[in-house]
Design an enzyme around this catalytic site. Structure first.
Site, PDB file in Angstrom:
ATOM      1  CG  HIS A 185      -1.876  -1.250   1.467  1.00  0.00           C
ATOM      2  ND1 HIS A 185      -2.055  -1.692   2.753  1.00  0.00           N
ATOM      3  CD2 HIS A 185      -2.406  -1.943   0.529  1.00  0.00           C
ATOM      4  CE1 HIS A 185      -2.777  -2.727   2.403  1.00  0.00           C
ATOM      5  NE2 HIS A 185      -3.213  -2.793   1.229  1.00  0.00           N
TER       6      HIS A 185
ATOM      7  CG  ASP B  71      -4.235  -6.071   0.158  1.00  0.00           C
ATOM      8  OD1 ASP B  71      -4.404  -4.660  -0.324  1.00  0.00           O
ATOM      9  OD2 ASP B  71      -3.589  -6.001   1.539  1.00  0.00           O
TER      10      ASP B  71
END
Length: 183
Positions: free
Chosen positions: A62, A170
């Site tokens: 991230h 994700d």
């Protein structure tokens, strides 16, 4: 505190001075003056975050973009994680390369990940409590991400992919080539 530079310019492994005796231990985990001198830049943290995760939980990769980019100072309060920083600065000589650091409650190491890097971690112990400071506030519209198994980056997660616990978000992140640009 000992500041250990990594192959990624601006990223540092930080080794605190831990004082132990029969009662246990004491350490200064953060001192703004010492920290800024050690990393060679003025960083002012404004937000603290903490997560608890089970073995095999992978969080990342991230980052935040533009004016909402974040530098992070990360550490593990309980357990053990493999912490990863990926250089996503477009003009960097280490663009697309990563640094992996083993962080645990035993070694007390910290990892400084400046702006311009994607970040993620994998829990190696039965559970882990992960803590990090950010120098900018979270902004949902500025979220960016890179798929954890990007072939170009080729991160050695030191774990069987079939045993990973990964959020739906994700699992569908783009490759580094197709990811939202950091700047």
């Amino acid at each position: 505190m000992n500041f250990i530079p990594t192959k990624l310019e601006g990223c540092f492994i930080i080794e605190p001075k831990v004082i132990q005796d029969e009662r246990g231990y004491f350490m200064e985990s953060f001192n703004e003056r010492i920290f800024q001198k050690g990393v060679g830049q003025k960083v002012h943290f404004v937000q603290d975050n903490q997560s608890f995760s089970k073995k095999g939980a992978l969080r990342g990769l991230h980052y935040q973009t533009g004016e909402h980019a974040q530098a992070k100072l990360v550490r593990v309060l309980e357990g053990e994680v493999l912490d990863i920083a990926v250089d996503i600065r477009p003009n960097s000589k280490t663009y697309g390369q990563y640094e992996a650091v083993l962080l645990s409650d035993k070694n007390q190491l910290q990892f400084f990940v400046p702006r311009g890097f994607a970040h993620g971690f994998l829990v190696l112990s039965e559970m882990a409590t992960f803590f990090y400071k950010c120098d900018n506030f979270y902004n949902k519209e500025s979220e960016g991400g890179i798929i954890y198994n990007d072939k170009t980056i080729d991160i050695d997660w030191q774990f069987q992919f079939k045993d990973l616990i990964i959020s739906e978000k994700d699992k569908i992140q783009p490759s580094i080539e197709n990811a939202k640009k950091a700047w």
